[in-house]
Design an enzyme around this catalytic site. Structure first.
Site, PDB file in Angstrom:
ATOM      1  N   LYS A  69      16.906   4.514  15.191  1.00 13.19           N
ATOM      2  CA  LYS A  69      17.497   5.855  15.218  1.00 13.19           C
ATOM      3  C   LYS A  69      19.001   5.851  14.890  1.00 13.19           C
ATOM      4  O   LYS A  69      19.510   6.807  14.336  1.00 13.19           O
ATOM      5  CB  LYS A  69      17.255   6.518  16.579  1.00 13.19           C
ATOM      6  CG  LYS A  69      15.806   6.947  16.792  1.00 13.19           C
ATOM      7  CD  LYS A  69      15.641   7.735  18.072  1.00 13.19           C
ATOM      8  CE  LYS A  69      14.186   8.139  18.252  1.00 13.19           C
ATOM      9  NZ  LYS A  69      13.964   8.974  19.435  1.00 13.19           N
ATOM     10  N   ASN A  90      16.295  11.159  14.124  1.00 10.86           N
ATOM     11  CA  ASN A  90      14.850  10.874  14.259  1.00 10.86           C
ATOM     12  C   ASN A  90      14.026  11.545  13.160  1.00 10.86           C
ATOM     13  O   ASN A  90      12.811  11.378  13.109  1.00 10.86           O
ATOM     14  CB  ASN A  90      14.323  11.288  15.641  1.00 10.86           C
ATOM     15  CG  ASN A  90      14.178  12.784  15.781  1.00 10.86           C
ATOM     16  OD1 ASN A  90      14.896  13.548  15.141  1.00 10.86           O
ATOM     17  ND2 ASN A  90      13.239  13.213  16.592  1.00 10.86           N
ATOM     18  N   GLY A 133      19.406   6.139  32.803  1.00  7.74           N
ATOM     19  CA  GLY A 133      19.364   5.403  31.535  1.00  7.74           C
ATOM     20  C   GLY A 133      20.489   5.848  30.625  1.00  7.74           C
ATOM     21  O   GLY A 133      20.993   6.976  30.740  1.00  7.74           O
ATOM     22  N   ALA A 137      17.944   8.272  23.895  1.00  5.13           N
ATOM     23  CA  ALA A 137      17.381   9.509  24.446  1.00  5.13           C
ATOM     24  C   ALA A 137      18.351  10.145  25.436  1.00  5.13           C
ATOM     25  O   ALA A 137      18.492  11.370  25.480  1.00  5.13           O
ATOM     26  CB  ALA A 137      16.046   9.213  25.124  1.00  5.13           C
TER      27      ALA A 137
HETATM   28  P1  NAP Z   1      15.894   2.728  25.249  1.00  3.60           P
HETATM   29  O1  NAP Z   1      17.202   2.877  24.550  1.00  3.60           O
HETATM   30  O2  NAP Z   1      15.068   1.531  25.004  1.00  3.60           O
HETATM   31  O3  NAP Z   1      16.097   2.784  26.857  1.00  3.60           O
HETATM   32  C1  NAP Z   1      16.784   3.791  27.509  1.00  3.60           C
HETATM   33  C2  NAP Z   1      17.612   3.245  28.681  1.00  3.60           C
HETATM   34  O4  NAP Z   1      16.766   2.967  29.785  1.00  3.60           O
HETATM   35  C3  NAP Z   1      18.320   1.929  28.413  1.00  3.60           C
HETATM   36  O5  NAP Z   1      19.500   2.148  27.698  1.00  3.60           O
HETATM   37  C4  NAP Z   1      18.571   1.414  29.828  1.00  3.60           C
HETATM   38  O6  NAP Z   1      19.763   1.961  30.354  1.00  3.60           O
HETATM   39  C5  NAP Z   1      17.379   1.988  30.608  1.00  3.60           C
HETATM   40  N1  NAP Z   1      16.371   0.968  30.887  1.00  3.60           N
HETATM   41  C6  NAP Z   1      15.666   0.238  29.973  1.00  3.60           C
HETATM   42  N2  NAP Z   1      14.824  -0.604  30.598  1.00  3.60           N
HETATM   43  C7  NAP Z   1      15.017  -0.406  31.939  1.00  3.60           C
HETATM   44  C8  NAP Z   1      14.477  -0.998  33.117  1.00  3.60           C
HETATM   45  N3  NAP Z   1      13.558  -1.957  33.049  1.00  3.60           N
HETATM   46  N4  NAP Z   1      14.916  -0.550  34.319  1.00  3.60           N
HETATM   47  C9  NAP Z   1      15.848   0.424  34.403  1.00  3.60           C
HETATM   48  N5  NAP Z   1      16.407   1.023  33.320  1.00  3.60           N
HETATM   49  C10 NAP Z   1      15.995   0.600  32.115  1.00  3.60           C
HETATM   50  O7  NAP Z   1      14.982   3.963  24.949  1.00  3.60           O
HETATM   51  P2  NAP Z   1      15.277   5.457  24.412  1.00  3.60           P
HETATM   52  O8  NAP Z   1      15.111   5.491  22.947  1.00  3.60           O
HETATM   53  O9  NAP Z   1      16.552   5.980  24.993  1.00  3.60           O
HETATM   54  O10 NAP Z   1      13.992   6.204  25.020  1.00  3.60           O
HETATM   55  C11 NAP Z   1      13.785   6.229  26.404  1.00  3.60           C
HETATM   56  C12 NAP Z   1      12.430   6.794  26.794  1.00  3.60           C
HETATM   57  O11 NAP Z   1      12.327   8.142  26.377  1.00  3.60           O
HETATM   58  C13 NAP Z   1      11.230   6.064  26.154  1.00  3.60           C
HETATM   59  O12 NAP Z   1      10.244   5.913  27.136  1.00  3.60           O
HETATM   60  C14 NAP Z   1      10.774   6.982  25.053  1.00  3.60           C
HETATM   61  O13 NAP Z   1       9.401   6.863  24.797  1.00  3.60           O
HETATM   62  C15 NAP Z   1      11.117   8.334  25.678  1.00  3.60           C
HETATM   63  N6  NAP Z   1      11.331   9.394  24.664  1.00  3.60           N
HETATM   64  C16 NAP Z   1      10.539  10.486  24.733  1.00  3.60           C
HETATM   65  C17 NAP Z   1      10.714  11.528  23.822  1.00  3.60           C
HETATM   66  C18 NAP Z   1       9.839  12.742  23.909  1.00  3.60           C
HETATM   67  O14 NAP Z   1       9.758  13.491  22.920  1.00  3.60           O
HETATM   68  N7  NAP Z   1       9.207  13.000  25.027  1.00  3.60           N
HETATM   69  C19 NAP Z   1      11.722  11.444  22.844  1.00  3.60           C
HETATM   70  C20 NAP Z   1      12.544  10.302  22.824  1.00  3.60           C
HETATM   71  C21 NAP Z   1      12.337   9.288  23.750  1.00  3.60           C
HETATM   72  P3  NAP Z   1      20.776   1.043  31.270  1.00  3.60           P
HETATM   73  O15 NAP Z   1      20.852  -0.290  30.575  1.00  3.60           O
HETATM   74  O16 NAP Z   1      22.052   1.804  31.215  1.00  3.60           O
HETATM   75  O17 NAP Z   1      20.191   0.957  32.641  1.00  3.60           O
END
Ligand code: NAP
Length: 253
Positions: A69, A90, A133, A137
């Protein structure tokens, strides 16, 4: 509608399951758009993106997912104001050989959040929100929260990334944040028993818990909210809304 072939793809890696592929393939069938097709492009690295474009001259739209992204931005000719502000794309529209990037997660989250907050009959004012997080996202979520006048407080595992860590999240902050948005992958299949570490026993009917995860339908985070009579919502509606917004962008003249 013109009968010229129109192709759409999703780039990311790995791409084991894809909501977008299923969603658009079914849409094209339902709307009898037989000249439209959607395929997956699992790119091992983003340097393969120009080759993908060159080898598919009928591509008019691209969806972008993890981990590209942000990394796809240098390959675009133009990006929308929102995508620029968030630093993540996206959706890409290809027109006259030019690539323009958009962020439709922002639209999906805003529409779905507003509906969620308005559902409550009692007037509960939400001025602050906890955003769990600090990934891509979370950036889209914070952008919208600020836009609608809610101050986000970022919770991170890492003291250098967010405003507060899970360990330092005291009850005073927690009680003030009526909205909690999970943007971590905790609780998502296959790790369905994982959840963010929060003082769940302080939740009550005045809280709103929004989880961007949609698979499973109810994560442990949401189940815990429901047990304490909080309002809950998963990310499925956001997912549908962002896909529809991509479709709208691809069809704009
Ligand atoms: P990402 O960058 O991989 O993870 C988001 C944040 O979550 C990381 O920066 C980290 O923050 C925290 N994290 C990761 N693993 C963790 C763990 N084991 N324990 C605690 N915190 C953890 O993902 P993203 O792209 O932002 O997406 C996040 C989620 O949103 C995904 O599940 C994705 O499928 C969902 N999403 C849904 C939609 C929708 O349309 N519904 C759209 C976009 C994304 P820290 O390091 O600061 O703790």
């Amino acid at each position: 509608m013109s009968s010229a072939k129109k192709q759409f793809t999703l780039i990311g890696y790995p791409l084991s399951h894809s909501f977008s592929e299923k969603y658009f393939t079914e849409k094209f069938q339902k709307e009898m758009l037989s000249n439209h097709s959607y395929f997956l492009s699992p790119l091992e690295n983003i340097e393969q993106f120009p080759d993908l474009m060159a080898s598919h001259p009928d591509l008019v739209g691209v969806n972008v997912t993890i981990p590209y992204k942000e990394k796809v931005i240098p390959y675009l000719d133009e990006i929308s104001e929102e995508a620029k502000a968030i630093g993540a794309v996206n959706t890409i529209k290809i027109k006259d050989g030019k690539l323009k990037g958009y962020n439709t997660d922002v639209y999906g989250f805003e529409q779905s959040l507003l509906k969620f907050l308005q559902k409550k009959s009692k007037k509960i004012s939400v001025e602050n929100a906890l955003v769990l997080g600090t990934g891509g996202a979370a950036k889209a979520v914070c952008y919208i929260l600020k836009k609608i006048g809610i101050e986000p407080i970022l919770v991170s595992r890492n003291p250098n990334k967010g405003d507060v860590t899970y360990e330092d999240l005291d009850c005073l902050i927690f009680d003030e944040c009526r909205l909690i948005v999970n943007t971590t992958p905790l609780g998502m299949l296959p790790h369905i028993n994982t959840f963010p570490q929060l003082p769940y026993n302080r939740l009550n009917a005045n809280f709103f818990l929004y989880d961007l995860v949609y698979n499973p339908e109810k994560t442990v985070f949401l189940i815990k909210g429901e047990e304490h009579k909080s309002s809950i919502k998963n990310g499925l509606e956001m997912l549908h809304l962002q896909a529809e917004k991509s479709w709208e962008i691809w069809n704009e003249e």
